[in-house]
Write a protein that holds these residues in place. Structure first.
Motif, PDB file in Angstrom:
ATOM      1  N   TYR A 110      -6.792   7.901  -5.517  1.00  0.00           N
ATOM      2  CA  TYR A 110      -6.625   8.012  -4.067  1.00  0.00           C
ATOM      3  C   TYR A 110      -5.143   7.946  -3.695  1.00  0.00           C
ATOM      4  CZ  TYR A 110     -11.469   7.659  -2.301  1.00  0.00           C
ATOM      5  OH  TYR A 110     -12.783   7.906  -1.957  1.00  0.00           O
ATOM      6  N   THR A 111      -4.409   7.012  -4.306  1.00  0.00           N
ATOM      7  CA  THR A 111      -2.993   6.835  -3.985  1.00  0.00           C
ATOM      8  C   THR A 111      -2.193   8.082  -4.340  1.00  0.00           C
ATOM      9  OG1 THR A 111      -3.218   4.467  -4.402  1.00  0.00           O
ATOM     10  CG2 THR A 111      -0.987   5.329  -4.321  1.00  0.00           C
ATOM     11  N   GLY A 171      -3.110   5.624   2.687  1.00  0.00           N
ATOM     12  CA  GLY A 171      -4.222   6.422   3.193  1.00  0.00           C
ATOM     13  C   GLY A 171      -3.699   7.446   4.173  1.00  0.00           C
ATOM     14  N   HIS A 173      -8.660   3.756  -7.251  1.00  0.00           N
ATOM     15  CA  HIS A 173      -7.579   3.506  -6.290  1.00  0.00           C
ATOM     16  C   HIS A 173      -6.332   4.331  -6.637  1.00  0.00           C
ATOM     17  CE1 HIS A 173      -4.759   1.599  -3.609  1.00  0.00           C
ATOM     18  NE2 HIS A 173      -3.985   1.327  -4.629  1.00  0.00           N
ATOM     19  N   CYS A 219     -15.837  14.241   0.852  1.00  0.00           N
ATOM     20  CA  CYS A 219     -15.282  12.912   1.097  1.00  0.00           C
ATOM     21  C   CYS A 219     -14.623  12.940   2.472  1.00  0.00           C
ATOM     22  CB  CYS A 219     -14.271  12.552   0.015  1.00  0.00           C
ATOM     23  SG  CYS A 219     -13.825  10.807  -0.004  1.00  0.00           S
ATOM     24  N   TYR A 275      -3.415  11.092  -4.419  1.00  0.00           N
ATOM     25  CA  TYR A 275      -3.820  12.100  -3.436  1.00  0.00           C
ATOM     26  C   TYR A 275      -3.061  11.899  -2.121  1.00  0.00           C
ATOM     27  CZ  TYR A 275      -6.656  14.802  -0.198  1.00  0.00           C
ATOM     28  OH  TYR A 275      -7.076  15.681   0.769  1.00  0.00           O
ATOM     29  N   ARG A 305     -12.991   1.314   2.120  1.00  0.00           N
ATOM     30  CA  ARG A 305     -13.086   2.508   1.266  1.00  0.00           C
ATOM     31  C   ARG A 305     -14.319   2.427   0.361  1.00  0.00           C
ATOM     32  NH1 ARG A 305      -7.960   3.552  -2.324  1.00  0.00           N
ATOM     33  NH2 ARG A 305      -7.220   4.591  -0.437  1.00  0.00           N
ATOM     34  N   LEU A 330      -8.595  13.647  -8.000  1.00  0.00           N
ATOM     35  CA  LEU A 330      -9.486  12.739  -7.275  1.00  0.00           C
ATOM     36  C   LEU A 330     -10.946  13.067  -7.581  1.00  0.00           C
ATOM     37  CD1 LEU A 330      -9.650  10.392  -5.309  1.00  0.00           C
ATOM     38  CD2 LEU A 330      -9.407  11.996  -3.420  1.00  0.00           C
ATOM     39  N   PHE A 355     -12.210  11.266   5.332  1.00  0.00           N
ATOM     40  CA  PHE A 355     -11.093  10.362   5.624  1.00  0.00           C
ATOM     41  C   PHE A 355     -10.995  10.267   7.142  1.00  0.00           C
ATOM     42  CE2 PHE A 355      -9.748  12.815   1.747  1.00  0.00           C
ATOM     43  CZ  PHE A 355     -10.056  11.819   0.838  1.00  0.00           C
ATOM     44  N   GLU A 363     -12.607   5.518   4.451  1.00  0.00           N
ATOM     45  CA  GLU A 363     -12.680   6.602   3.460  1.00  0.00           C
ATOM     46  C   GLU A 363     -14.034   6.499   2.779  1.00  0.00           C
ATOM     47  OE1 GLU A 363      -8.030   5.649   3.086  1.00  0.00           O
ATOM     48  OE2 GLU A 363      -9.469   4.773   1.727  1.00  0.00           O
ATOM     49  N   TRP A 417      -6.118  -1.918  -3.400  1.00  0.00           N
ATOM     50  CA  TRP A 417      -5.588  -1.392  -2.136  1.00  0.00           C
ATOM     51  C   TRP A 417      -4.850  -2.488  -1.379  1.00  0.00           C
ATOM     52  CZ3 TRP A 417      -5.632  -2.211   3.087  1.00  0.00           C
ATOM     53  CH2 TRP A 417      -5.188  -1.157   3.909  1.00  0.00           C
TER      54      TRP A 417
END
Length: 261
Positions: free
Chosen positions: A14-15, A23, A11, A250, A17, A101, A203, A252, A130, A47
């Motif tokens: 991802y945050t 998101g 997580h 990946c 990124y 996710r 990531l 999104f 995601e 999340w």
């Protein structure tokens, strides 16, 4: 129980990124009317906790089949045990945001799960997904990685799940016909962390580490089905090489439910 340290670290990557955001979707557009957020397959709850902190006036509901870790969560976040492969006892069209996710590749019959999730989104609200395509790096990952991921694909198919679901989400959403403003961004995560984009490298490295940690448990659980300790070890050794050029796609995806029926 979840491997919370692995999920928390994922997580965090991802945050970073998403530069501190929840998101890719512009959720700020929903302020100040954003009242309810749903996180399907919430894992460690990281999340949902971030959503509760960033939208303190909203009510956040996190659902999963396993309990949350024993720690403090924001007061506007609630948790419910639920099986995503069954109808959820939630009011249809009642959530401003529905998020999931890294979940769809684990579930039986993902299109049905996505259909049920879509019905929970309020008109004008966001559905955010995601999801990596696990097999996407077979071409770049080397022979041990190909063997390992093809075995994972086979094992998931055996329980009715799809390791390549990430690449199919856009088509599944288009087929529902309930959404507009369909946004899809595909990022190839460099699992060796040697790409030009530093946030994507982080990531990618975290995804590699996450699969590595999970693979050890998978080898114990599925050794009788051909996912051997030796196969897993060879995969991890290949992935840890400094010249690792493997990249995992990946996806999104963020879409808005049509404001009128």
């Amino acid at each position: 129980p979840h491997d919370e340290a692995r999920l928390d670290a994922m997580h965090l990557a991802y945050t970073e990124y998403f530069q501190g955001k929840l998101g890719p979707a512009p959720l700020e557009e929903l302020r100040p009317n954003l009242k309810k957020i749903l996180d399907l397959g919430c894992g460690s709850g990281a999340w949902a906790a971030q959503a509760a902190t960033q939208f303190p006036a909203a009510e956040i509901l996190a659902v999963d089949r396993a309990k949350l870790p024993d720690r403090t969560f924001p007061s506007n976040m609630k948790f419910q045990i639920a099986d995503l492969t069954k109808e959820l006892e939630l009011e249809l069209g009642s959530f401003d945001v529905v998020h999931t996710r890294n979940v769809l590749l684990h579930v039986l019959n993902a299109p049905d799960v996505l259909l049920r999730a879509s019905r929970l989104v309020k008109p004008g609200g966001f559905l955010i997904i995601e999801q990596p395509d696990l097999v996407s790096f077979a071409e770049t990952g080397g022979p041990a990685s190909r063997a390992f991921m093809n075995k994972i694909k086979q094992l998931l198919a055996g329980i009715g799940a799809d390791a390549q679901i990430g690449s199919k989400v856009e088509g599944m959403i288009q087929a529902l016909g309930q959404f507009e403003d369909v946004n899809v961004k595909m990022a190839a995560l460099p699992l060796g962390g040697n790409g030009p984009d530093e946030a994507l490298n982080k990531l990618g490295l975290r995804m590699k580490q996450s699969i590595k940690m999970a693979s050890e448990n998978l080898a114990k659980a599925y050794s009788d089905k051909g996912l051997t300790v030796e196969m897993t070890r060879a995969y991890n050794e290949e992935q840890d090489r400094p010249d690792n050029e493997a990249a995992m796609d990946c996806y999104f995806v963020w879409v808005r439910r049509r404001a009128t029926a």
